[in-house]
Design a protein around this motif. Structure first.
Motif, short mmCIF file in Angstrom:
data_model
loop_
_atom_site.label_atom_id
_atom_site.label_comp_id
_atom_site.label_asym_id
_atom_site.label_seq_id
_atom_site.Cartn_x
_atom_site.Cartn_y
_atom_site.Cartn_z
N ASP A 166 9.38 42.33 93.19
CA ASP A 166 8.26 41.41 92.94
C ASP A 166 8.35 41.00 91.48
N PRO A 167 8.66 39.73 91.19
CA PRO A 167 8.84 39.31 89.79
C PRO A 167 7.57 39.47 88.96
N HIS A 168 6.40 39.27 89.58
CA HIS A 168 5.15 39.41 88.83
C HIS A 168 4.92 40.86 88.44
N VAL A 169 5.19 41.77 89.36
CA VAL A 169 5.09 43.20 89.06
C VAL A 169 6.10 43.58 87.98
N HIS A 170 7.31 43.04 88.09
CA HIS A 170 8.36 43.33 87.11
C HIS A 170 7.91 42.97 85.70
N GLN A 171 7.35 41.80 85.54
CA GLN A 171 6.93 41.37 84.20
C GLN A 171 5.82 42.25 83.66
N GLN A 172 4.88 42.62 84.53
CA GLN A 172 3.79 43.48 84.07
C GLN A 172 4.31 44.86 83.68
N ALA A 173 5.28 45.37 84.42
CA ALA A 173 5.88 46.66 84.08
C ALA A 173 6.60 46.57 82.73
N LEU A 174 7.33 45.49 82.52
CA LEU A 174 8.01 45.31 81.23
C LEU A 174 7.00 45.22 80.09
N ASP A 175 5.89 44.52 80.32
CA ASP A 175 4.84 44.44 79.30
C ASP A 175 4.32 45.83 78.96
N ALA A 176 4.10 46.64 80.01
CA ALA A 176 3.59 48.00 79.77
C ALA A 176 4.58 48.84 78.98
N PHE A 177 5.86 48.78 79.34
CA PHE A 177 6.86 49.53 78.60
C PHE A 177 6.94 49.07 77.14
N GLN A 178 6.78 47.78 76.92
CA GLN A 178 6.81 47.25 75.55
C GLN A 178 5.65 47.81 74.73
N ILE A 179 4.47 47.83 75.32
CA ILE A 179 3.30 48.37 74.63
C ILE A 179 3.50 49.84 74.31
N ILE A 180 4.02 50.59 75.26
CA ILE A 180 4.24 52.03 75.05
C ILE A 180 5.26 52.25 73.93
N GLY A 181 6.33 51.46 73.93
CA GLY A 181 7.31 51.57 72.87
C GLY A 181 6.72 51.27 71.51
N ASN A 182 5.87 50.25 71.45
CA ASN A 182 5.22 49.91 70.18
C ASN A 182 4.30 51.04 69.71
N LYS A 183 3.54 51.62 70.64
CA LYS A 183 2.64 52.72 70.28
C LYS A 183 3.42 53.95 69.86
N ALA A 184 4.54 54.22 70.55
CA ALA A 184 5.34 55.40 70.25
C ALA A 184 6.15 55.24 68.97
N GLY A 185 6.45 54.01 68.62
CA GLY A 185 7.28 53.76 67.45
C GLY A 185 8.76 53.83 67.75
N ALA A 186 9.10 53.77 69.04
CA ALA A 186 10.51 53.78 69.46
C ALA A 186 10.59 53.15 70.85
N PRO A 187 11.66 52.40 71.14
CA PRO A 187 11.73 51.68 72.41
C PRO A 187 12.16 52.58 73.57
N ALA A 188 11.93 52.10 74.78
CA ALA A 188 12.40 52.78 75.98
C ALA A 188 13.92 52.81 76.00
N HIS A 189 14.46 53.91 76.52
CA HIS A 189 15.92 54.04 76.64
C HIS A 189 16.20 54.98 77.79
N GLY A 190 17.22 54.65 78.58
CA GLY A 190 17.57 55.47 79.73
C GLY A 190 16.96 54.94 81.01
N LEU A 191 17.05 55.73 82.07
CA LEU A 191 16.56 55.33 83.39
C LEU A 191 15.17 55.91 83.61
N LEU A 192 14.16 55.04 83.59
CA LEU A 192 12.76 55.44 83.66
C LEU A 192 12.12 54.86 84.92
N THR A 193 11.03 55.48 85.35
CA THR A 193 10.34 55.04 86.57
C THR A 193 8.86 54.88 86.31
N MET A 194 8.33 53.73 86.60
CA MET A 194 6.89 53.49 86.52
C MET A 194 6.31 53.46 87.92
#
Length: 362
Positions: free
Chosen positions: A246-274
């Motif tokens: 689902d492309p709409h779900v995909h974009q929202q998931a990417l947005d969430a990962f981006q926010i988490i990376g910004n809060k953590a101070g480091a980007p996502a890396h590896g194989l992750l599951t939301m």
């Protein structure tokens, strides 16, 4: 020797690690593939049934002897890379600078934030990506429902690092149910309380390289094993599902990962599951993030989308080219059983099944 086909798999007894091992065998055209599984549980089935070319018992990750045991195994088997699955071991490996083999896992600060339900929800709290939520001590949970501070039905669950799936979770409709659940779970000192949300139950698997999504695949959970024995109806492993996108779900998931990376101070890396729920209007409610793949990941390989093999390539430092998305026939279904290989039906039950692997010891 030390070639790229000699691989360490950590958490060898777990259902997800076994799925990863099957997928590696499914994709491999090499007769030199050598999988070494390690686990701290000497009674793990997969250590004794031939899932791995070699199986080793190691101390628990909390033991001071853990790293020396891993290093000895890596040297003896001349291993070139590792795939780390249990979340506590992902966290331990992420904190270590001198890793025994190359791996592809998130930075420690990202793993710590994403793996904690309370920290995850706080990071996404100013967005529409998570439901309204709060943390309450167990002594106040029932009273908060009784006096209206928490509306019902509500979803309560533990929120510590790696508390996954439906472990300890319950939909409660009144204060009496909440009090009973607190009594049955005395070790849980505080609870995450969130608005109860319903919708399609999706898992979004994304392979990241330093914040860039290189591979994405999704599946929908349709039925859980032994769902009636868990008050939440969620037992963690599914018996029936389908691969989807689902492309709409995909974009929202990417947005969430981006926010988490910004809060953590480091980007996502590896194989992750939301894990998330898709509501009728198409918006998502994130339920949790696993800083690892989940048990159905091998079915993507069965369907021709080798996200597991690409995870290994990322660990080895190989190029993965341009981003790719797994797209599957709309009528597909997959089935899993306790003592049988998973089966993927590209066009539903009328089609000839495709099993993952020639032999399945699970």
């Amino acid at each position: 020797m030390n070639d790229s086909n000699r691989i360490l798999l950590v958490g060898a007894g777990g259902v997800t690690t076994r799925s990863v091992a099957r997928a590696l065998r499914e994709r491999s055209v090499s007769t030199t593939l050598h999988l070494v599984g390690v686990d701290s549980d000497p009674l793990s089935l997969a250590l004794h049934n031939g899932t791995y070319d070699a199986a080793e018992i190691v101390p628990a990750v909390s033991s001071p002897d853990y790293w020396s045991a891993i290093q000895e195994i890596v040297a003896r088997h001349e291993l070139s890379s590792g795939l780390i699955v249990p979340e506590r071991e992902v966290l331990a490996w992420s904190r270590r600078v001198d890793r025994p083999v190359p791996v592809a896992i998130p930075p420690a600060c990202f793993a710590e934030l994403a793996g904690s339900k309370s920290d995850l929800y706080d990071a996404l709290g100013n967005t529409s990506l998570v439901p309204e939520h709060q943390i309450l001590p167990k002594s106040d949970l029932a009273a908060a429902i009784e006096d209206g501070r928490v509306s019902t039905p509500t979803w309560i669950r533990p929120h510590h690092f790696s508390a996954s799936s439906g472990l300890g979770a319950l939909r409660v409709s009144d204060a009496i149910e909440a009090a009973a659940w607190v009594t049955l779970n005395p070790s849980v000192k505080s609870w995450q309380v969130s608005a109860y949300v319903e919708g399609r139950n999706l898992a979004v698997s994304i392979l990241f390289k330093e914040g860039k999504a290189l591979r994405t695949a999704m599946y929908e959970r349709l039925e859980y094993f032994m769902s009636r024995v868990a008050p939440s109806g969620i037992t963690g492993n599914i018996s029936r599902g389908r691969l989807t996108f689902d492309p709409h779900v995909h974009q929202q998931a990417l947005d969430a990962f981006q926010i988490i990376g910004n809060k953590a101070g480091a980007p996502a890396h590896g194989l992750l599951t939301m894990d998330l729920l898709v509501q009728p209007d198409g918006s998502i409610a994130v339920t949790e993030i696993n800083v690892r793949p989940t048990a159905c990941v091998g079915l993507f390989t069965a369907a021709g989308f080798d996200i597991v093999g690409d995870w290994l390539k990322l660990a080895l430092g190989d190029s993965l080219g341009s981003p790719r998305i797994g797209r599957f026939p709309s009528g597909n279904l997959f089935f899993r059983d306790i003592d049988a290989a998973p089966v993927w039906l590209p066009e539903g039950p009328a089609q000839t099944p495709r099993t993952l692997g020639i032999e399945d010891p699970q």
